[in-house]
Design a protein around this motif. Structure first.
Motif, PDB file in Angstrom:
ATOM      1  N   VAL A 607       0.864  -1.175   0.000  1.00 12.91           N
ATOM      2  CA  VAL A 607       0.000   0.000   0.000  1.00 12.91           C
ATOM      3  C   VAL A 607       0.901   1.226   0.000  1.00 12.91           C
ATOM      4  O   VAL A 607       1.677   1.446   0.943  1.00 12.91           O
ATOM      5  N   THR A 608       0.838   2.012  -1.069  1.00 12.64           N
ATOM      6  CA  THR A 608       1.721   3.162  -1.223  1.00 12.64           C
ATOM      7  C   THR A 608       0.956   4.463  -1.011  1.00 12.64           C
ATOM      8  O   THR A 608      -0.120   4.660  -1.590  1.00 12.64           O
ATOM      9  N   THR A 609       1.509   5.325  -0.172  1.00 12.49           N
ATOM     10  CA  THR A 609       0.955   6.662   0.037  1.00 12.49           C
ATOM     11  C   THR A 609       2.079   7.680  -0.092  1.00 12.49           C
ATOM     12  O   THR A 609       3.270   7.340   0.007  1.00 12.49           O
ATOM     13  N   TYR A 610       1.696   8.935  -0.289  1.00 16.08           N
ATOM     14  CA  TYR A 610       2.656  10.014  -0.492  1.00 16.08           C
ATOM     15  C   TYR A 610       2.309  11.157   0.450  1.00 16.08           C
ATOM     16  O   TYR A 610       1.141  11.538   0.570  1.00 16.08           O
ATOM     17  N   VAL A 611       3.323  11.690   1.097  1.00 20.24           N
ATOM     18  CA  VAL A 611       3.117  12.781   2.042  1.00 20.24           C
ATOM     19  C   VAL A 611       3.795  14.044   1.502  1.00 20.24           C
ATOM     20  O   VAL A 611       4.984  14.020   1.134  1.00 20.24           O
ATOM     21  N   TYR A 612       3.024  15.126   1.468  1.00 16.53           N
ATOM     22  CA  TYR A 612       3.553  16.410   0.991  1.00 16.53           C
ATOM     23  C   TYR A 612       2.942  17.517   1.841  1.00 16.53           C
ATOM     24  O   TYR A 612       1.715  17.585   1.990  1.00 16.53           O
ATOM     25  N   ASN A 613       3.818  18.352   2.424  1.00 17.11           N
ATOM     26  CA  ASN A 613       3.368  19.435   3.298  1.00 17.11           C
ATOM     27  C   ASN A 613       2.454  18.921   4.416  1.00 17.11           C
ATOM     28  O   ASN A 613       1.442  19.550   4.749  1.00 17.11           O
ATOM     29  N   GLY A 614       2.789  17.758   4.952  1.00 17.30           N
ATOM     30  CA  GLY A 614       2.046  17.214   6.075  1.00 17.30           C
ATOM     31  C   GLY A 614       0.733  16.548   5.716  1.00 17.30           C
ATOM     32  O   GLY A 614       0.006  16.077   6.602  1.00 17.30           O
ATOM     33  N   ASP A 658       5.957   3.022   1.367  1.00 17.64           N
ATOM     34  CA  ASP A 658       5.502   1.712   0.881  1.00 17.64           C
ATOM     35  C   ASP A 658       5.257   0.815   2.087  1.00 17.64           C
ATOM     36  O   ASP A 658       6.201   0.339   2.735  1.00 17.64           O
ATOM     37  N   SER A 659       3.991   0.581   2.399  1.00 19.07           N
ATOM     38  CA  SER A 659       3.629  -0.262   3.530  1.00 19.07           C
ATOM     39  C   SER A 659       3.337  -1.668   3.022  1.00 19.07           C
ATOM     40  O   SER A 659       2.487  -1.853   2.127  1.00 19.07           O
ATOM     41  N   TYR A 660       4.038  -2.653   3.580  1.00 21.07           N
ATOM     42  CA  TYR A 660       3.863  -4.043   3.160  1.00 21.07           C
ATOM     43  C   TYR A 660       3.038  -4.795   4.205  1.00 21.07           C
ATOM     44  O   TYR A 660       3.306  -4.718   5.405  1.00 21.07           O
ATOM     45  N   GLU A 661       2.052  -5.523   3.715  1.00 22.84           N
ATOM     46  CA  GLU A 661       1.088  -6.182   4.587  1.00 22.84           C
ATOM     47  C   GLU A 661       0.804  -7.589   4.080  1.00 22.84           C
ATOM     48  O   GLU A 661       1.124  -7.931   2.929  1.00 22.84           O
ATOM     49  N   ALA A 662       0.161  -8.383   4.917  1.00 24.44           N
ATOM     50  CA  ALA A 662      -0.357  -9.679   4.457  1.00 24.44           C
ATOM     51  C   ALA A 662      -1.360  -9.436   3.334  1.00 24.44           C
ATOM     52  O   ALA A 662      -2.087  -8.435   3.329  1.00 24.44           O
ATOM     53  N   SER A 663      -1.397 -10.324   2.374  1.00 18.34           N
ATOM     54  CA  SER A 663      -2.287 -10.152   1.227  1.00 18.34           C
ATOM     55  C   SER A 663      -3.751 -10.194   1.644  1.00 18.34           C
ATOM     56  O   SER A 663      -4.105 -10.783   2.675  1.00 18.34           O
ATOM     57  N   ASP A 664      -4.592  -9.566   0.828  1.00 20.37           N
ATOM     58  CA  ASP A 664      -6.041  -9.645   1.070  1.00 20.37           C
ATOM     59  C   ASP A 664      -6.499 -11.094   1.053  1.00 20.37           C
ATOM     60  O   ASP A 664      -7.363 -11.500   1.842  1.00 20.37           O
ATOM     61  N   TYR A 665      -5.936 -11.879   0.138  1.00 22.47           N
ATOM     62  CA  TYR A 665      -6.315 -13.289   0.027  1.00 22.47           C
ATOM     63  C   TYR A 665      -6.118 -14.003   1.358  1.00 22.47           C
ATOM     64  O   TYR A 665      -7.038 -14.619   1.904  1.00 22.47           O
ATOM     65  N   ALA A 666      -4.905 -13.921   1.908  1.00 18.94           N
ATOM     66  CA  ALA A 666      -4.610 -14.649   3.137  1.00 18.94           C
ATOM     67  C   ALA A 666      -5.399 -14.103   4.314  1.00 18.94           C
ATOM     68  O   ALA A 666      -5.876 -14.862   5.164  1.00 18.94           O
ATOM     69  N   THR A 667      -5.556 -12.793   4.382  1.00 14.36           N
ATOM     70  CA  THR A 667      -6.283 -12.192   5.497  1.00 14.36           C
ATOM     71  C   THR A 667      -7.744 -12.622   5.500  1.00 14.36           C
ATOM     72  O   THR A 667      -8.308 -12.949   6.544  1.00 14.36           O
ATOM     73  N   ALA A 723       6.099  -4.174   7.418  1.00 14.52           N
ATOM     74  CA  ALA A 723       7.068  -3.081   7.538  1.00 14.52           C
ATOM     75  C   ALA A 723       6.700  -1.987   6.548  1.00 14.52           C
ATOM     76  O   ALA A 723       5.929  -2.205   5.601  1.00 14.52           O
ATOM     77  N   THR A 724       7.274  -0.814   6.754  1.00  6.78           N
ATOM     78  CA  THR A 724       7.096   0.306   5.830  1.00  6.78           C
ATOM     79  C   THR A 724       8.458   0.799   5.376  1.00  6.78           C
ATOM     80  O   THR A 724       9.357   1.037   6.203  1.00  6.78           O
ATOM     81  N   ILE A 725       8.626   0.942   4.087  1.00  5.93           N
ATOM     82  CA  ILE A 725       9.856   1.480   3.513  1.00  5.93           C
ATOM     83  C   ILE A 725       9.591   2.926   3.121  1.00  5.93           C
ATOM     84  O   ILE A 725       8.683   3.215   2.321  1.00  5.93           O
ATOM     85  N   VAL A 726      10.369   3.832   3.687  1.00  6.90           N
ATOM     86  CA  VAL A 726      10.173   5.265   3.471  1.00  6.90           C
ATOM     87  C   VAL A 726      11.236   5.782   2.508  1.00  6.90           C
ATOM     88  O   VAL A 726      12.438   5.528   2.689  1.00  6.90           O
ATOM     89  N   LYS A 727      10.795   6.528   1.501  1.00  6.50           N
ATOM     90  CA  LYS A 727      11.708   7.122   0.521  1.00  6.50           C
ATOM     91  C   LYS A 727      11.481   8.626   0.491  1.00  6.50           C
ATOM     92  O   LYS A 727      10.422   9.095   0.061  1.00  6.50           O
ATOM     93  N   GLU A 728      12.482   9.366   0.963  1.00 11.56           N
ATOM     94  CA  GLU A 728      12.403  10.821   0.993  1.00 11.56           C
ATOM     95  C   GLU A 728      12.646  11.401  -0.400  1.00 11.56           C
ATOM     96  O   GLU A 728      13.345  10.803  -1.227  1.00 11.56           O
ATOM     97  N   ASN A 729      12.078  12.575  -0.616  1.00  8.35           N
ATOM     98  CA  ASN A 729      12.276  13.299  -1.883  1.00  8.35           C
ATOM     99  C   ASN A 729      12.035  12.412  -3.096  1.00  8.35           C
ATOM    100  O   ASN A 729      12.877  12.271  -3.978  1.00  8.35           O
ATOM    101  N   TYR A 730      10.872  11.816  -3.086  1.00  8.24           N
ATOM    102  CA  TYR A 730      10.507  10.885  -4.168  1.00  8.24           C
ATOM    103  C   TYR A 730      10.394  11.637  -5.489  1.00  8.24           C
ATOM    104  O   TYR A 730       9.806  12.705  -5.565  1.00  8.24           O
TER     105      TYR A 730
END
Length: 730
Positions: A607-614, A658-667, A723-730
């Motif tokens: 699940v990917t999200t983007y943060v800009y100006n809070g 980038d947040s990594y989670e158990a798949s919808d299928y398995a959940t 886990a979540t992988i954070v990438k600054e200044n994407y």
């Protein structure tokens, strides 16, 4: 003895009516006769017996109890769709019984089981009171009625736990509204009836109808099976998993069964150990009286069923005699997926977990027979996704009868209730429980594995060495648990086995963790995180397994042999471009359809999200002007979007998460069990079904109180966060 010929229906109140599926049937209706007259001759008695068999042709059994509702395990599982479960089968799949108290399937399953039990009781009493009741054919039919009753109670106790016990036929003025009886009392009651009638039954090769009628072979096997269940665990009203020995007076008559052991002595079973010995005795009894060999080809029993072939005194002890267009959903709701094929279509509702596929030994022939990783669409065979496998044992496209392109239900393909390998594995289990991994236990297990690895280049390692290494009772028991999974996948045994072993929670947690580790292993960046390595150290072991499967099309027969696999479960060393350059593919686009064969990659969700100006946005697009070097960022969608430009080399200020989670299928598979099974601690799975509101409203004594039936959450489940992988200044 296909059930379409003629059948006799008896209502729950004991009134009798005759219904025929054949215009050629021209007999006097037994409803015009009293019971004494009906059971005075074999022909009318057989019609009454067929009334008990007939309920196997109802939808409550043909798809529901023999397949669709035997899921939620580490082997058989279908993932529900998104959304809070409603009152339908998806709530059964996800272990969310609190959502289905109003589900009509629950009413029908309950009613049809009790109707079959009452029809069987009518036959039993009718034969007992008949002037010819002691002759061989009448005793055989009495045995069949008792077998039907026993099997129906096996289903009821497996699905509902404690259920009403009807030991005699219903009669006008009798008490029909009965409370739940303890399931161990039910097992003991039906075991005693089976023990008493079994010597008077005929073996399948001596009985008219063979393995399509319940026979002595099956009766002996059913005694062994029910003895294991009587010895095992079940859920009590206080929502605990216990054996009878833990909370009941097992010396009471209602919990005791008297039988003749192998030495000819009359003994009475009371305790767990007694019933284990009983199971062992009856397995050995069948082996000594009717020894047989397993087919060398594991597929043979199922190809016989696809070809409408019945073989007596062979591997199948008894199979449900389904009739084309008259019931039987094998090849429709359970089997290989067929879409718009010349032999009809499916609504495949029984699946297998990717973790199950991964568990097989490389040279175990059962994997490629059981795990249907192929499908038929418009008479062309394609691969399936790892989360989309059907049961490969039955394939309507291979049915030797021409079912027709418009056909769906009612394939007439039979369904096995017991195979000889079950006898061998029950013997191995019981002997190990009593005496540890003796030569007797090891020999029985070896016979099953020897067939599984027939012609394997690693036979010694997979069979002889494997069995010899099982030196403790615990190790051998775990091997039996695995072997029964590999041997009986898709045959509807796993759910009830996990209950009697009291390892249901343990096994679905293992399955989910396996799938999660497999998914983690497909992402090098995720796998490298220290927190992931600490939480899932075994994920590194899955790197060798396939993130996707590669294949070539090598034939036009529309069978699985058309697909040549690069590897059945391992990842190639070459990169994707090299694989494609050599003619391999993992997906094929046909019109508007894409047929993929993703495996490990399906088992992790990003699940990917983007943060800009809070502020957080769900999407981000970047467009770079080649002339100016200026990049335009667009985050989110209008009207809640943000657009800005960044000069070449400047910081964007955008953080990608980038947040990594158990798949919808398995959940979704197990979401009624603590949001997907990875956070549960007490291993108490809510597997029992509720009695329907319709049934409760007509009863003064039944309820769903206790058993944990209504305690589970109706929610959608929560994907386990890895886990979540954070990438600054994407």
């Amino acid at each position: 003895m296909k059930l379409s010929n003629k059948y006799f229906a008896i209502t729950v109140l004991g009134a009798m009516t005759l219904t025929s599926c054949s215009d050629m049937l021209d007999v006097t209706s037994p409803s015009e006769k009293d019971a004494q007259t009906v059971y005075a001759n074999e022909e009318d008695t057989k019609k009454a017996l067929l009334g008990a068999y007939n309920l196997f042709g109802q939808d409550s059994y043909t798809s529901r109890m023999c397949g669709v509702y035997m899921q939620n395990t580490d082997v058989e599982a279908s993932a529900p769709s998104a959304g809070v479960p409603s009152s339908d089968r998806r709530a059964v799949w996800s272990l969310q019984s609190s959502a289905i108290t109003g589900f009509n399937d629950m009413t029908n399953m309950w009613n049809h089981n009790l109707q079959a039990i009452d029809r069987a009781n009518q036959v039993i009493e009718g034969i007992d009171e008949s002037s010819i009741g002691k002759n061989a054919e009448m005793q055989q039919m009495k045995g069949e009625a008792i077998c039907i009753k026993a099997y129906r109670y096996y289903l009821m106790c497996g699905f509902w736990g404690d259920v009403p016990l009807y030991e005699t036929a219903s009669k006008w003025g009798g008490v029909l509204d009965r409370p739940r009886s303890d399931k161990f009392v039910v097992y003991s009651s039906i075991l005693q009836q089976l023990v008493d009638i079994e010597p008077h039954m005929k073996f399948s090769d001596a009985n008219t109808g063979g393995i399509e009628r319940m026979n002595r072979d099956f009766a002996i096997g059913m005694i062994a099976r029910l003895a294991l269940f009587r010895a095992g665990y079940a859920k009590t009203k206080d929502n605990q998993m216990k054996r009878a020995d833990d909370y009941l007076d097992v010396n009471a008559d209602s919990l005791s069964v008297t039988y003749t052991n192998l030495s000819g002595q009359q003994v009475t079973a009371h305790t767990h150990a007694d019933y284990m010995l009983m199971a062992k005795d009856y397995c050995q009894k069948l082996i000594s009286m009717k020894p047989r060999q397993l087919y060398t080809d594991f597929n043979k029993p199922f190809s016989n069923e696809n070809s409408y072939i019945c073989e007596n005194n062979a591997e199948i002890l008894y199979e449900i005699a389904f009739v084309e267009s008259k019931g039987g959903d094998v090849g429709w709701s359970i089997g290989v997926t067929n879409g718009s094929s010349s032999n009809g279509s499916t609504t495949n509702q029984v699946g297998l977990t990717p973790s199950y596929y991964l568990s097989f030994g490389d040279n175990d022939q059962r994997r490629e027979v059981t795990c249907g990783k192929w499908q038929h669409q418009s008479d062309i065979v394609y691969p399936t996704e790892g989360t989309g496998m059907g049961i490969g044992k039955w394939d309507r496209y291979l049915a030797t009868k021409s079912l027709g392109s418009s056909s769906s239900k009612g394939t007439g393909i039979n369904y096995p209730l017991m195979r000889y390998s079950d006898i061998l594995l029950m013997l191995a289990e019981a002997e190990n429980d009593l005496n540890g991994p003796t030569a007797l236990a090891k020999d029985a297990l070896t016979q099953v594995r020897a067939r599984a690895f027939n012609n394997s280049p690693t036979f010694a390692a997979d069979v002889t060495d494997y069995v010899n290494r099982l030196s403790t009772k615990e190790a051998f028991f775990n091997a039996i648990v695995d072997e029964r999974a590999w041997e009986f996948g898709g045959e509807g045994l796993r759910r009830f086995d996990l209950i009697r072993w009291n390892i249901y929670g343990q096994k679905i947690e293992q399955a989910m963790r396996t799938m999660l580790c497999w998914g983690i292993s497909t992402n090098e960046e995720l796998l490298a995180l220290p927190e992931v390595q600490a939480a899932f150290p075994e994920a590194a072991d899955y790197v060798k397994y396939a993130d996707k499967l590669w294949w070539k099309r090598v034939g036009t027969s529309n069978t699985k042999s058309d697909l040549q696999w690069y590897s059945h479960k391992y990842r190639p060393e070459a990169d994707d471009a090299t694989m494609e350059a050599n003619g391999w593919m993992y997906q094929e686009v046909v019109g508007n359809s894409t047929y993929r064969c993703r495996w490990g990659t399906q088992l992790i969700k990003r699940v990917t999200t983007y943060v800009y100006n809070g502020k957080e946005y769900a999407s981000c697009t970047k467009t770079k002007d080649a002339t100016t070097g200026i990049t335009t960022y667009t985050l989110g969608t209008a009207p809640n979007n943000a657009t800005f430009t960044v000069e070449s080399g400047a910081s964007s200020g955008v953080t990608r998460n980038d947040s990594y989670e158990a798949s919808d299928y398995a959940t979704r598979l197990y979401r009624g069990y603590a949001n997907g099974a990875l956070t549960k601690g007490d291993k108490n799975v809510p597997f029992l079904l509720p009695i329907s509101v319709t049934t409760l409203n007509s009863s003064a004594v039944l309820s769903n109180d206790g058993y944990g039936i209504l305690d589970n959450d109706k929610g959608e489940g929560i994907n386990y966060k890895v886990a979540t992988i954070v990438k600054e200044n994407y």
